[in-house]
Design an enzyme around this catalytic site. Structure first.
Site, PDB file in Angstrom:
ATOM      1  N   THR A   1     -38.779 -26.831   4.033  1.00  0.00           N
ATOM      2  CA  THR A   1     -39.315 -25.472   3.909  1.00  0.00           C
ATOM      3  C   THR A   1     -39.241 -24.666   5.203  1.00  0.00           C
ATOM      4  OG1 THR A   1     -41.408 -24.263   3.697  1.00  0.00           O
ATOM      5  CG2 THR A   1     -41.584 -26.563   4.270  1.00  0.00           C
TER       6      THR A   1
ATOM      7  N   GLU B   1     -41.578 -23.038   6.247  1.00  0.00           N
ATOM      8  CA  GLU B   1     -42.875 -23.199   6.928  1.00  0.00           C
ATOM      9  C   GLU B   1     -42.743 -24.069   8.170  1.00  0.00           C
ATOM     10  OE1 GLU B   1     -46.436 -22.430   6.543  1.00  0.00           O
ATOM     11  OE2 GLU B   1     -45.415 -20.703   5.719  1.00  0.00           O
TER      12      GLU B   1
ATOM     13  N   TYR C   1     -49.616 -28.436   5.985  1.00  0.00           N
ATOM     14  CA  TYR C   1     -48.480 -28.470   5.046  1.00  0.00           C
ATOM     15  C   TYR C   1     -47.155 -28.478   5.818  1.00  0.00           C
ATOM     16  CZ  TYR C   1     -44.962 -26.649   1.798  1.00  0.00           C
ATOM     17  OH  TYR C   1     -43.816 -26.467   1.069  1.00  0.00           O
TER      18      TYR C   1
ATOM     19  N   LYS D   1     -44.383 -31.482   5.968  1.00  0.00           N
ATOM     20  CA  LYS D   1     -42.988 -31.277   5.538  1.00  0.00           C
ATOM     21  C   LYS D   1     -42.015 -31.611   6.664  1.00  0.00           C
ATOM     22  CE  LYS D   1     -42.826 -29.686   1.218  1.00  0.00           C
ATOM     23  NZ  LYS D   1     -41.976 -30.238   0.162  1.00  0.00           N
TER      24      LYS D   1
HETATM   25  P1  NAP Z   1     -45.009 -26.217  -7.322  1.00  0.00           P
HETATM   26  O1  NAP Z   1     -44.774 -25.261  -8.435  1.00  0.00           O
HETATM   27  O2  NAP Z   1     -46.336 -26.212  -6.653  1.00  0.00           O
HETATM   28  O3  NAP Z   1     -44.711 -27.691  -7.863  1.00  0.00           O
HETATM   29  C1  NAP Z   1     -45.149 -28.826  -7.170  1.00  0.00           C
HETATM   30  C2  NAP Z   1     -44.968 -30.031  -8.077  1.00  0.00           C
HETATM   31  O4  NAP Z   1     -45.445 -31.194  -7.384  1.00  0.00           O
HETATM   32  C3  NAP Z   1     -45.765 -29.944  -9.388  1.00  0.00           C
HETATM   33  O5  NAP Z   1     -44.952 -30.447 -10.420  1.00  0.00           O
HETATM   34  C4  NAP Z   1     -46.944 -30.887  -9.133  1.00  0.00           C
HETATM   35  O6  NAP Z   1     -47.478 -31.453 -10.307  1.00  0.00           O
HETATM   36  C5  NAP Z   1     -46.235 -31.956  -8.320  1.00  0.00           C
HETATM   37  N1  NAP Z   1     -47.181 -32.824  -7.593  1.00  0.00           N
HETATM   38  C6  NAP Z   1     -48.185 -32.451  -6.760  1.00  0.00           C
HETATM   39  N2  NAP Z   1     -48.837 -33.531  -6.318  1.00  0.00           N
HETATM   40  C7  NAP Z   1     -48.250 -34.624  -6.881  1.00  0.00           C
HETATM   41  C8  NAP Z   1     -48.486 -36.023  -6.812  1.00  0.00           C
HETATM   42  N3  NAP Z   1     -49.478 -36.527  -6.076  1.00  0.00           N
HETATM   43  N4  NAP Z   1     -47.657 -36.842  -7.513  1.00  0.00           N
HETATM   44  C9  NAP Z   1     -46.674 -36.342  -8.286  1.00  0.00           C
HETATM   45  N5  NAP Z   1     -46.411 -35.018  -8.407  1.00  0.00           N
HETATM   46  C10 NAP Z   1     -47.180 -34.166  -7.698  1.00  0.00           C
HETATM   47  O7  NAP Z   1     -43.917 -26.041  -6.167  1.00  0.00           O
HETATM   48  P2  NAP Z   1     -42.482 -25.313  -6.224  1.00  0.00           P
HETATM   49  O8  NAP Z   1     -42.653 -23.905  -5.808  1.00  0.00           O
HETATM   50  O9  NAP Z   1     -41.794 -25.658  -7.496  1.00  0.00           O
HETATM   51  O10 NAP Z   1     -41.768 -26.036  -5.002  1.00  0.00           O
HETATM   52  C11 NAP Z   1     -41.041 -27.253  -5.180  1.00  0.00           C
HETATM   53  C12 NAP Z   1     -40.949 -27.970  -3.861  1.00  0.00           C
HETATM   54  O11 NAP Z   1     -40.297 -27.151  -2.894  1.00  0.00           O
HETATM   55  C13 NAP Z   1     -42.296 -28.340  -3.220  1.00  0.00           C
HETATM   56  O12 NAP Z   1     -42.134 -29.561  -2.567  1.00  0.00           O
HETATM   57  C14 NAP Z   1     -42.542 -27.228  -2.226  1.00  0.00           C
HETATM   58  O13 NAP Z   1     -43.374 -27.685  -1.183  1.00  0.00           O
HETATM   59  C15 NAP Z   1     -41.133 -26.947  -1.764  1.00  0.00           C
HETATM   60  N6  NAP Z   1     -40.839 -25.576  -1.318  1.00  0.00           N
HETATM   61  C16 NAP Z   1     -41.162 -24.522  -2.101  1.00  0.00           C
HETATM   62  C17 NAP Z   1     -40.820 -23.243  -1.694  1.00  0.00           C
HETATM   63  C18 NAP Z   1     -41.150 -22.026  -2.530  1.00  0.00           C
HETATM   64  O14 NAP Z   1     -41.136 -20.920  -1.985  1.00  0.00           O
HETATM   65  N7  NAP Z   1     -41.393 -22.183  -3.821  1.00  0.00           N
HETATM   66  C19 NAP Z   1     -40.127 -23.053  -0.484  1.00  0.00           C
HETATM   67  C20 NAP Z   1     -39.782 -24.178   0.262  1.00  0.00           C
HETATM   68  C21 NAP Z   1     -40.130 -25.439  -0.165  1.00  0.00           C
HETATM   69  P3  NAP Z   1     -48.713 -30.766 -11.109  1.00  0.00           P
HETATM   70  O15 NAP Z   1     -48.079 -29.796 -12.054  1.00  0.00           O
HETATM   71  O16 NAP Z   1     -49.339 -31.916 -11.789  1.00  0.00           O
HETATM   72  O17 NAP Z   1     -49.582 -30.106 -10.091  1.00  0.00           O
HETATM   73  O1  G4F Z   2     -47.558 -16.917  -1.213  1.00  0.00           O
HETATM   74  P1  G4F Z   2     -48.050 -17.749  -0.091  1.00  0.00           P
HETATM   75  O2  G4F Z   2     -49.239 -18.585  -0.329  1.00  0.00           O
HETATM   76  O3  G4F Z   2     -46.807 -18.587   0.416  1.00  0.00           O
HETATM   77  P2  G4F Z   2     -46.492 -19.347   1.794  1.00  0.00           P
HETATM   78  O4  G4F Z   2     -47.715 -19.663   2.538  1.00  0.00           O
HETATM   79  O5  G4F Z   2     -45.448 -18.551   2.499  1.00  0.00           O
HETATM   80  O6  G4F Z   2     -45.880 -20.719   1.256  1.00  0.00           O
HETATM   81  C1  G4F Z   2     -44.906 -20.737   0.222  1.00  0.00           C
HETATM   82  O7  G4F Z   2     -43.625 -20.642   0.787  1.00  0.00           O
HETATM   83  C2  G4F Z   2     -43.261 -21.749   1.639  1.00  0.00           C
HETATM   84  C3  G4F Z   2     -41.866 -21.449   2.175  1.00  0.00           C
HETATM   85  O8  G4F Z   2     -41.969 -20.711   3.376  1.00  0.00           O
HETATM   86  C4  G4F Z   2     -43.304 -23.008   0.811  1.00  0.00           C
HETATM   87  F1  G4F Z   2     -42.926 -24.076   1.572  1.00  0.00           F
HETATM   88  C5  G4F Z   2     -44.700 -23.235   0.267  1.00  0.00           C
HETATM   89  O9  G4F Z   2     -44.695 -24.396  -0.573  1.00  0.00           O
HETATM   90  C6  G4F Z   2     -45.090 -22.024  -0.578  1.00  0.00           C
HETATM   91  O10 G4F Z   2     -44.261 -21.987  -1.716  1.00  0.00           O
HETATM   92  O11 G4F Z   2     -48.391 -16.798   1.160  1.00  0.00           O
HETATM   93  C7  G4F Z   2     -47.437 -15.894   1.685  1.00  0.00           C
HETATM   94  C8  G4F Z   2     -48.119 -14.999   2.701  1.00  0.00           C
HETATM   95  C9  G4F Z   2     -48.961 -15.767   3.723  1.00  0.00           C
HETATM   96  O12 G4F Z   2     -48.737 -15.216   4.990  1.00  0.00           O
HETATM   97  C10 G4F Z   2     -50.383 -15.505   3.303  1.00  0.00           C
HETATM   98  O13 G4F Z   2     -51.342 -15.519   4.357  1.00  0.00           O
HETATM   99  O14 G4F Z   2     -49.031 -14.143   2.008  1.00  0.00           O
HETATM  100  C11 G4F Z   2     -50.255 -14.110   2.719  1.00  0.00           C
HETATM  101  N1  G4F Z   2     -51.322 -13.747   1.793  1.00  0.00           N
HETATM  102  C12 G4F Z   2     -52.066 -12.605   1.868  1.00  0.00           C
HETATM  103  N2  G4F Z   2     -52.986 -12.606   0.908  1.00  0.00           N
HETATM  104  C13 G4F Z   2     -51.788 -14.479   0.775  1.00  0.00           C
HETATM  105  C14 G4F Z   2     -52.841 -13.746   0.222  1.00  0.00           C
HETATM  106  N3  G4F Z   2     -51.386 -15.669   0.276  1.00  0.00           N
HETATM  107  C15 G4F Z   2     -52.038 -16.139  -0.809  1.00  0.00           C
HETATM  108  N4  G4F Z   2     -51.609 -17.305  -1.361  1.00  0.00           N
HETATM  109  N5  G4F Z   2     -53.101 -15.478  -1.378  1.00  0.00           N
HETATM  110  C16 G4F Z   2     -53.541 -14.273  -0.899  1.00  0.00           C
HETATM  111  O15 G4F Z   2     -54.497 -13.689  -1.412  1.00  0.00           O
END
Ligand code: NAP
Ligand code: G4F
Length: 339
Positions: free
Chosen positions: A125, A127, A149, A153
């Site tokens: 990520t 992050e 987090y 990662k």
């Molecule tokens: P997500 O919607 O939060 O999905 C996370 C998945 O992990 C869910 O299926 C969750 O299951 C499962 N999980 C959590 N804890 C677990 C455990 N103890 N054992 C088995 N499964 C578990 O995340 P996403 O947005 O699809 O992201 C997919 C991956 O990419 C994650 O690893 C995230 O950190 C990474 N990532 C995401 C982004 C982004 O912007 N979306 C960017 C960079 C990296 P439940 O449904 O049961 O909770």
């Molecule tokens: O939507 P966020 O919670 O995403 P964040 O923290 O960027 O993380 C996501 O992207 C990562 C990739 O860079 C992934 F690895 C991670 O698993 C996840 O998918 O927050 C985005 C931004 C932050 O700066 C946060 O402080 O939005 C700001 N924010 C402002 N108000 C908020 C809020 N975030 C959340 N969740 N809720 C708020 O009310």
């Protein structure tokens, strides 16, 4: 027919990746952890629930991971499961370190012992860049994670590289910047905004409370990003790639565009934590800052440079920022207006 295993199939990326792999003719096995409520609604939304085989999967349980690899002839393992919410990682740092970080070692060690031919994808990520050391961020940018987090990662990221270099595993790490979709979890800011403003427009909610509105992210569409995961595992050599759009926008930009698309005339008054968003037509405050959504340490700015992925994988994003906001807003507004 190739067999792929997706951990975290119930999540946003798991669902889109399963759809992509099924379209390519794969047999897809999805790992889903046991919960009382069940959580496979995203597969139902994409109409693929009956096309994937679901098995019990728990990242904390080494023996469970090993048994899955022993029982199934898997060629590609996509590790998408994690405690993925940055905010929650400050409340649960030890669980996050174990689930998001150490579990990846459980998987890598299982692959090494049971079937080292399996190609492995790790969901790294942006992050990990945290307090960014240079802009834009690419594969060579030094890391400076700002949350439990991000640190977890980073452990997983280096373990993936270490197992590739030490044991010659085909292990890739995709450093993905934020990617969103109508299937995004409700706790993330984009979904909170598109859902919150839809509810306000429909008279179902009075006010939307958010945290830091000045944070900037490089937001893309999840459907585009899962293609990059697959492409990484189809290369001759395993490597790591940044996946990003190359554009950055603030949370406030995201809100402004959502308001515009939904037909709310939004104006801002005040600054920092005192700032409010006002529906000009109704002369009513509809957005407020609540400091409970601030993080103890914030990632202020992310902007990715995905030139390597574009050159080597031939990957590029198709959905623009405006289109992404439109997709999410329409999906939430349409759904809520029928309820
Ligand atoms: P997500 O919607 O939060 O999905 C996370 C998945 O992990 C869910 O299926 C969750 O299951 C499962 N999980 C959590 N804890 C677990 C455990 N103890 N054992 C088995 N499964 C578990 O995340 P996403 O947005 O699809 O992201 C997919 C991956 O990419 C994650 O690893 C995230 O950190 C990474 N990532 C995401 C982004 C982004 O912007 N979306 C960017 C960079 C990296 P439940 O449904 O049961 O909770
Ligand atoms: O939507 P966020 O919670 O995403 P964040 O923290 O960027 O993380 C996501 O992207 C990562 C990739 O860079 C992934 F690895 C991670 O698993 C996840 O998918 O927050 C985005 C931004 C932050 O700066 C946060 O402080 O939005 C700001 N924010 C402002 N108000 C908020 C809020 N975030 C959340 N969740 N809720 C708020 O009310």
């Amino acid at each position: 027919m190739k067999t792929a295993f997706i951990s975290g199939i119930s999540g946003q990326d798991g669902a889109y990746l399963a759809q992509l792999l099924l379209d390519k003719g794969y047999k897809v096995i999805g790992g889903d952890r046991r919960t009382a409520s069940g959580s496979l609604w995203r597969l139902e939304k994409l109409n693929i629930m009956n096309e994937v085989e679901i098995v019990d999967f728990e990242l904390a349980e080494f023996t469970n991971i090993m048994r899955i690899l022993e029982k199934n002839d898997i060629q590609e393992f996509y590790n998408l499961a994690a405690q993925s919410f940055v905010g929650a990682s400050f409340e649960m740092p030890i669980m996050t370190a174990d689930i998001t970080g150490v579990s990846v070692l459980r998987i890598l060690e299982s692959i090494r012992k049971i079937n080292p031919k399996i190609k492995f994808y790790q969901a790294s990520t942006s992050e990990m860049f945290g307090k960014v050391r240079e802009t834009p961020q690419n594969e060579l940018t030094p890391f400076y994670p700002r949350s439990p987090y991000g640190i977890s990662k980073l452990f997983a990221h280096w373990m993936t590289i270490n197992y590739r270099e030490s044991y010659n595993l085909f292990a890739c790490s995709g450093i993905l910047f934020n990617h969103e979709s109508p299937l995004r979890g409700d706790e993330f800011v984009t979904k909170k905004v598109t859902m919150g403003l839809s509810k306000i427009k429909l008279g179902k909610q009075e006010i939307l409370e958010l945290g830091n509105l000045d944070a900037k992210r490089d937001w893309g569409f999840a459907g585009d990003y899962v293609k990059a995961m697959w492409l990484m595992l189809q290369q001759q050599n395993a490597d790591d790639y940044v996946i990003a759009t190359g554009e950055t926008h603030s949370v406030k930009d995201f809100i402004n565009l959502t308001a515009k698309q939904i037909g709310i005339n939004l104006v801002w008054e005040g600054e920092k934590e005192k700032i409010v968003g006002i529906d000009k037509e109704k002369n009513k405050i509809i957005i407020k800052v609540n400091e409970k959504f601030y993080r103890p340490s914030e990632v202020d700015f992310l902007l990715g440079d995905s030139i390597k992925a574009r050159k080597i994988l031939g990957w590029e994003p198709n959905v623009t920022f405006e289109e992404l906001v439109g997709l999410m807003t329409k999906a939430d507004y349409d759904k809520l207006s029928k309820e």
